[in-house]
Design a protein around this motif. Sequence first.
Motif, PDB file in Angstrom:
ATOM      1  N   TYR A 267       0.836  -1.193   0.000  1.00 34.51           N
ATOM      2  CA  TYR A 267       0.000   0.000   0.000  1.00 34.51           C
ATOM      3  C   TYR A 267       0.879   1.256   0.000  1.00 34.51           C
ATOM      4  CZ  TYR A 267      -4.104  -2.750   1.481  1.00 34.51           C
ATOM      5  OH  TYR A 267      -5.142  -3.651   1.552  1.00 34.51           O
ATOM      6  N   ILE A 268       0.523   2.216  -0.823  1.00 32.31           N
ATOM      7  CA  ILE A 268       1.131   3.543  -0.715  1.00 32.31           C
ATOM      8  C   ILE A 268       0.071   4.615  -0.442  1.00 32.31           C
ATOM      9  CG2 ILE A 268       3.197   3.055  -2.073  1.00 32.31           C
ATOM     10  CD1 ILE A 268       1.826   4.255  -4.504  1.00 32.31           C
ATOM     11  N   TYR A 269      -1.208   4.283  -0.721  1.00 35.30           N
ATOM     12  CA  TYR A 269      -2.312   5.175  -0.382  1.00 35.30           C
ATOM     13  C   TYR A 269      -3.539   4.312  -0.118  1.00 35.30           C
ATOM     14  CZ  TYR A 269      -5.508   9.152  -0.506  1.00 35.30           C
ATOM     15  OH  TYR A 269      -6.446  10.112  -0.180  1.00 35.30           O
ATOM     16  N   ASN A 270      -4.066   4.407   1.111  1.00 30.43           N
ATOM     17  CA  ASN A 270      -5.214   3.591   1.485  1.00 30.43           C
ATOM     18  C   ASN A 270      -5.964   4.289   2.613  1.00 30.43           C
ATOM     19  OD1 ASN A 270      -6.868   1.262   1.409  1.00 30.43           O
ATOM     20  ND2 ASN A 270      -5.779   0.382   3.159  1.00 30.43           N
ATOM     21  N   ASN A 271      -7.293   4.141   2.607  1.00 33.03           N
ATOM     22  CA  ASN A 271      -8.129   4.791   3.620  1.00 33.03           C
ATOM     23  C   ASN A 271      -7.856   6.292   3.699  1.00 33.03           C
ATOM     24  OD1 ASN A 271      -9.374   2.330   4.376  1.00 33.03           O
ATOM     25  ND2 ASN A 271      -7.669   1.854   5.760  1.00 33.03           N
ATOM     26  N   GLU A 272      -7.664   6.898   2.518  1.00 25.24           N
ATOM     27  CA  GLU A 272      -7.468   8.336   2.375  1.00 25.24           C
ATOM     28  C   GLU A 272      -6.228   8.836   3.110  1.00 25.24           C
ATOM     29  OE1 GLU A 272     -10.994  10.685   2.927  1.00 25.24           O
ATOM     30  OE2 GLU A 272     -12.303   9.008   2.391  1.00 25.24           O
ATOM     31  N   SER A 273      -5.184   8.008   3.171  1.00 25.99           N
ATOM     32  CA  SER A 273      -3.935   8.444   3.806  1.00 25.99           C
ATOM     33  C   SER A 273      -2.749   7.780   3.123  1.00 25.99           C
ATOM     34  CB  SER A 273      -3.935   8.089   5.297  1.00 25.99           C
ATOM     35  OG  SER A 273      -3.942   6.682   5.477  1.00 25.99           O
ATOM     36  N   LEU A 274      -1.610   8.462   3.118  1.00 24.77           N
ATOM     37  CA  LEU A 274      -0.377   7.912   2.594  1.00 24.77           C
ATOM     38  C   LEU A 274       0.216   6.934   3.594  1.00 24.77           C
ATOM     39  CD1 LEU A 274       1.205  11.179   1.149  1.00 24.77           C
ATOM     40  CD2 LEU A 274       0.246   9.287  -0.169  1.00 24.77           C
ATOM     41  N   GLN A 275       0.760   5.827   3.099  1.00 23.89           N
ATOM     42  CA  GLN A 275       1.354   4.822   3.971  1.00 23.89           C
ATOM     43  C   GLN A 275       2.253   3.921   3.139  1.00 23.89           C
ATOM     44  OE1 GLN A 275      -1.648   1.399   4.734  1.00 23.89           O
ATOM     45  NE2 GLN A 275      -2.927   3.266   4.688  1.00 23.89           N
ATOM     46  N   LEU A 276       3.001   3.076   3.794  1.00 20.51           N
ATOM     47  CA  LEU A 276       3.808   2.065   3.114  1.00 20.51           C
ATOM     48  C   LEU A 276       3.733   0.778   3.920  1.00 20.51           C
ATOM     49  CD1 LEU A 276       5.646   1.348   0.767  1.00 20.51           C
ATOM     50  CD2 LEU A 276       7.603   2.095   2.120  1.00 20.51           C
ATOM     51  N   ASN A 277       2.783  -0.074   3.559  1.00 20.96           N
ATOM     52  CA  ASN A 277       2.560  -1.329   4.268  1.00 20.96           C
ATOM     53  C   ASN A 277       2.430  -2.473   3.265  1.00 20.96           C
ATOM     54  OD1 ASN A 277       2.332  -0.237   6.983  1.00 20.96           O
ATOM     55  ND2 ASN A 277       0.353   0.601   6.363  1.00 20.96           N
ATOM     56  N   VAL A 278       3.022  -3.603   3.591  1.00 18.70           N
ATOM     57  CA  VAL A 278       2.936  -4.778   2.723  1.00 18.70           C
ATOM     58  C   VAL A 278       1.510  -5.327   2.740  1.00 18.70           C
ATOM     59  CG1 VAL A 278       3.792  -7.100   2.271  1.00 18.70           C
ATOM     60  CG2 VAL A 278       5.344  -5.351   3.163  1.00 18.70           C
ATOM     61  N   ARG A 279       0.990  -5.636   1.559  1.00 12.81           N
ATOM     62  CA  ARG A 279      -0.337  -6.247   1.456  1.00 12.81           C
ATOM     63  C   ARG A 279      -0.252  -7.734   1.179  1.00 12.81           C
ATOM     64  NH1 ARG A 279      -4.991  -6.574  -2.871  1.00 12.81           N
ATOM     65  NH2 ARG A 279      -6.806  -6.575  -1.512  1.00 12.81           N
ATOM     66  N   GLN A 280       0.654  -8.136   0.251  1.00  4.90           N
ATOM     67  CA  GLN A 280       0.708  -9.551  -0.118  1.00  4.90           C
ATOM     68  C   GLN A 280       1.993  -9.844  -0.877  1.00  4.90           C
ATOM     69  OE1 GLN A 280      -2.802  -9.110  -2.505  1.00  4.90           O
ATOM     70  NE2 GLN A 280      -1.685  -9.484  -4.412  1.00  4.90           N
ATOM     71  N   ILE A 281       2.291 -11.137  -0.991  1.00  6.60           N
ATOM     72  CA  ILE A 281       3.385 -11.626  -1.837  1.00  6.60           C
ATOM     73  C   ILE A 281       2.829 -12.750  -2.696  1.00  6.60           C
ATOM     74  CG2 ILE A 281       5.616 -12.791  -1.889  1.00  6.60           C
ATOM     75  CD1 ILE A 281       6.415 -11.375   0.605  1.00  6.60           C
ATOM     76  N   ASP A 282       3.137 -12.718  -3.997  1.00  9.27           N
ATOM     77  CA  ASP A 282       2.690 -13.738  -4.940  1.00  9.27           C
ATOM     78  C   ASP A 282       3.876 -14.561  -5.422  1.00  9.27           C
ATOM     79  OD1 ASP A 282       0.218 -12.602  -4.693  1.00  9.27           O
ATOM     80  OD2 ASP A 282       0.223 -11.630  -6.646  1.00  9.27           O
TER      81      ASP A 282
END
Length: 230
Positions: A58-73
């Motif tokens: 994630y770089i933008y989620n829930n109307e805010s900037l962030q840097l969080n891992v979502r998944q690995i494929d």
Amino acid sequence: MTMYFINKKTFHFLAMLLPTLTLMAQENFTGYWQSSIALNYGVAGGYSHNFSIKNRNYIYNNESLQLNVRQIDFAHFSNYKIQDNQSLALGILYRSRNIFEDGIDELRLTQQYNLQSKPYVIRYGHRLRSEQRLNKNITIHRFRYRFSLDFPLKGEKLNVGEPYFVGNIESLLSVAKMNQPQYDTRLTAHFGWQLTNNTKLQIGSEYRLENFSQNLEHIFFFLTTLNFSL
């Protein structure tokens, strides 16, 4: 004349991606940074393998900037050329999401047909895919068609150290028991560099319109890809 035609094509694909610049002001918007690394190698004749790992953040989620891992494929494809410009492929993908957020892991099976043509400098591609997305709650059947083009940005042949462009548009239909059909559209543009005879680096973006027949979502990807060939 050739360079004018290439520049015009590039402009058209970039113009389709410009709306993403205004999406961050909208509510149903999510932004990701997705990096991937892939290895391609031939086995015998027209038979080859592809292995890849993708990391989505994630770089933008829930109307805010962030840097969080979502998944690995983790994905594998087996490809077989049935003609010089046609191929069939079978793929399997495992998506690990539960360890990063409150999500569900997924196993995906893919069947693919690919057709390419290159009448001049530009190479055109048509790809048909059917997929079965399996998780503990539901099985989703998805059908995809992608039209793509790619071409060198210098001259008529891609050489080591030179850039190239890849663009595509894809339509998707997802169906599942007890669910309404979902329709998606994706626009993607990459600029790449032939680093060595066997290595390519690509940087690009993708804009997705997801579920536009029911609850439209705008999704933007910043993409980085490193491809190796053996």
